[in-house]
Design a protein around this motif. Structure first.
Motif, PDB file in Angstrom:
ATOM      1  N   GLU A 167      14.118  50.909 -13.290  1.00 63.06           N
ATOM      2  CA  GLU A 167      14.438  51.984 -14.236  1.00 63.06           C
ATOM      3  C   GLU A 167      14.564  51.491 -15.687  1.00 63.06           C
ATOM      4  N   LEU A 168      14.936  50.220 -15.890  1.00 61.55           N
ATOM      5  CA  LEU A 168      15.205  49.721 -17.242  1.00 61.55           C
ATOM      6  C   LEU A 168      14.292  48.554 -17.597  1.00 61.55           C
ATOM      7  N   PHE A 169      14.075  48.367 -18.900  1.00 57.63           N
ATOM      8  CA  PHE A 169      13.328  47.210 -19.376  1.00 57.63           C
ATOM      9  C   PHE A 169      14.204  45.958 -19.274  1.00 57.63           C
ATOM     10  N   ALA A 204      24.876  48.099 -17.270  1.00 57.50           N
ATOM     11  CA  ALA A 204      26.134  48.444 -16.610  1.00 57.50           C
ATOM     12  C   ALA A 204      26.310  49.957 -16.513  1.00 57.50           C
ATOM     13  N   ALA A 205      26.017  50.665 -17.611  1.00 63.03           N
ATOM     14  CA  ALA A 205      26.124  52.126 -17.589  1.00 63.03           C
ATOM     15  C   ALA A 205      25.154  52.725 -16.582  1.00 63.03           C
ATOM     16  N   GLN A 206      23.918  52.198 -16.558  1.00 61.96           N
ATOM     17  CA  GLN A 206      22.921  52.694 -15.609  1.00 61.96           C
ATOM     18  C   GLN A 206      23.325  52.401 -14.168  1.00 61.96           C
ATOM     19  N   ALA A 207      23.943  51.247 -13.928  1.00 66.99           N
ATOM     20  CA  ALA A 207      24.380  50.906 -12.574  1.00 66.99           C
ATOM     21  C   ALA A 207      25.378  51.928 -12.050  1.00 66.99           C
ATOM     22  N   CYS A 247      14.568  59.950 -21.751  1.00 68.23           N
ATOM     23  CA  CYS A 247      14.899  60.327 -23.134  1.00 68.23           C
ATOM     24  C   CYS A 247      15.146  61.825 -23.182  1.00 68.23           C
ATOM     25  N   CYS A 248      16.309  62.236 -23.703  1.00 66.07           N
ATOM     26  CA  CYS A 248      16.637  63.669 -23.753  1.00 66.07           C
ATOM     27  C   CYS A 248      15.960  64.371 -24.913  1.00 66.07           C
ATOM     28  N   GLY A 249      15.385  63.614 -25.848  1.00 70.44           N
ATOM     29  CA  GLY A 249      14.712  64.240 -26.985  1.00 70.44           C
ATOM     30  C   GLY A 249      15.654  64.810 -28.014  1.00 70.44           C
ATOM     31  N   GLN A 287      18.504  57.263 -21.140  1.00 74.27           N
ATOM     32  CA  GLN A 287      18.378  55.815 -21.091  1.00 74.27           C
ATOM     33  C   GLN A 287      18.097  55.207 -22.465  1.00 74.27           C
ATOM     34  N   HIS A 288      17.191  55.790 -23.223  1.00 76.06           N
ATOM     35  CA  HIS A 288      16.905  55.251 -24.555  1.00 76.06           C
ATOM     36  C   HIS A 288      18.106  55.435 -25.488  1.00 76.06           C
ATOM     37  N   GLY A 289      18.834  56.520 -25.333  1.00 76.76           N
ATOM     38  CA  GLY A 289      20.039  56.709 -26.124  1.00 76.76           C
ATOM     39  C   GLY A 289      21.121  55.714 -25.748  1.00 76.76           C
ATOM     40  N   ALA A 290      21.246  55.441 -24.440  1.00 79.47           N
ATOM     41  CA  ALA A 290      22.237  54.453 -23.990  1.00 79.47           C
ATOM     42  C   ALA A 290      21.931  53.084 -24.585  1.00 79.47           C
TER      43      ALA A 290
END
Length: 406
Positions: free
Chosen positions: A143-145, A154-157, A223-225, A375-378
């Motif tokens: 899911e992440l680069f 950590a937030a994504q986990a 990305c929520c845009g 994800q991009h905002g995080a």
């Protein structure tokens, strides 16, 4: 609560597909016949409902035919399997690593092959049974680069753990798998050696999103845009979505550097009309299936943050059809069998559509449904110095972080 074992469908094997290969070359693998698929497993161990166990040299070549299972091991031995039971495959004890290769990819835990008599005598699903903490690195690694910030990981986990646990609770007694390994659930690639994925999982072990003592599913998108979606609109009108953390944050988001923060594309009106009709027919939406022309597609309502939540499709003869935003996105990209998928797809349902001269121009923002974590905002927040609790509080207003198990 003990750490749950989640069930991830890896493959849908259907008639005419190649023989499945299970197990790494030169290794041993344990084959068990399972009498029933348990939904209440609490640890990554063999099922108690097993009628027979044998050990074989890998890889095993496996197929399901009209007469039942056909299995051939690397020593050219064919174990006898009566009937059409669920098969379970795992390294034999005392192999503590407990990884299984399936068609060249390695997965932690074990795999089960579940016949699908409802789809035909040769159909079955390949399902990975894996403890959630061993599952998560394979999600984060996809899911992440790899170069993204540790606080983003950590937030994504925590979001991914919360989503997986919520799906496990919901589907535990409803079907033989909780998740898929695709974007229809969350992407998963099995075993990874990504330090950030492994460290983020270990460093947040057992932590989930909660509100009022209840588990909150951790929805997220690329990305929520700039504007958040409400999960009730983007995912579905389920009681678990009717909580402040899933109604979206107010104000503009920080994901402006994302590649798909804003995008634009053009498509022939004839292509859109054909896809809308096909979607209407497939979903038994008679008015949409019979729409004769396409005059306009306009936003008909927005959520509390200003993001479109529904659109109205207008035809030349005055016929109008209203669709929820995410449903419109699926309709714009709907691809009947034998047709080519649009390239590129409509990246999100946060868009404006202008129709003129036989062409439709789509101007959009973001990638994905826009509910929950962006994800991009995080990543932007993490690089600005925010730590994971603050990132999660930003995307899930009023959230509580709770440790569900040790």
């Amino acid at each position: 609560m003990q750490e749950p074992v989640v069930r991830v469908r890896l493959l849908k094997v259907r008639p005419g597909q190649p023989t499945l290969q299970v197990g790494g070359a030169g290794r041993w693998i344990e084959l068990a016949m399972v009498e029933a698929d348990r939904a209440d497993e609490e640890e990554d161990g063999p099922s108690a409902l097993v009628s027979f166990v044998s050990v074989h040299r890998a890889p095993l070549e496996i197929a399901l035919g009209a007469r039942g299972w056909s299995i051939l091991d690397a020593l050219r031995f064919r174990p006898s399997v009566a009937g059409r039971p669920i098969l379970e495959l795992r390294p034999p004890p005392p192999d503590e690593a407990s990884f299984v290769d399936v068609d060249g990819r390695t997965y932690p835990g074990c795999v089960r092959l579940v016949p699908r008599a409802d789809l035909g005598p040769e159909a079955y699903d390949v399902v990975n049974h894996v403890a959630v903490e061993r599952y998560l690195p394979g999600v984060l690694g996809r899911e992440l680069f790899r170069h993204w910030h540790p606080e983003t990981f950590a937030a994504q986990a925590i979001a991914a753990r919360s989503f997986a646990c919520a799906e496990h609770v919901h589907f535990g007694s409803r079907r033989h798998y909780d998740l898929t390994d695709t974007a229809s659930s969350q992407e998963y690639i099995g075993r990874v050696n990504d330090d950030r994925a492994l460290e983020a999982t270990a460093g947040t072990r057992g932590i989930v999103l909660g509100y009022g003592g209840a588990l909150v599913p951790g929805y997220y998108s690329s990305c929520c845009g700039g504007l958040a979606a409400d999960a009730r609109d983007a995912i579905g009108d389920h009681p678990s979505h009717d909580v402040p953390p899933l109604r979206g944050r107010s104000g503009a988001d920080v994901c402006t550097d994302a590649p798909l923060y804003s995008w634009s594309m053009r498509r022939p009106v004839s292509d859109l009309l054909r896809r809308l009709r096909a979607y209407g027919k497939a979903r038994k939406l008679e008015t949409l299936a019979n729409i004769a022309s396409l005059r306009a597609i306009d936003v008909s309502s927005v959520n509390a943050h200003g993001r479109p939540r529904a659109y109205v499709i207008g035809a030349e003869n005055g016929v109008e059809v209203e669709l929820a935003a995410e449903r419109l996105r699926r309709a714009l990209d709907y691809t009947p069998r034998g047709r080519s998928a649009p390239d590129p797809p409509a990246w999100s349902s946060h868009l404006q559509i202008t129709i003129a001269g036989g062409e439709a121009k789509l101007d959009g923002h973001g990638h994905g449904h826009g509910a929950g974590l962006c994800q991009h905002g995080a990543e932007a927040l993490a690089r600005a110095g925010q730590v994971y609790p603050a990132i999660l509080d930003w995307y899930y207003p009023e959230i509580d972080l709770e440790r569900a198990y040790a």
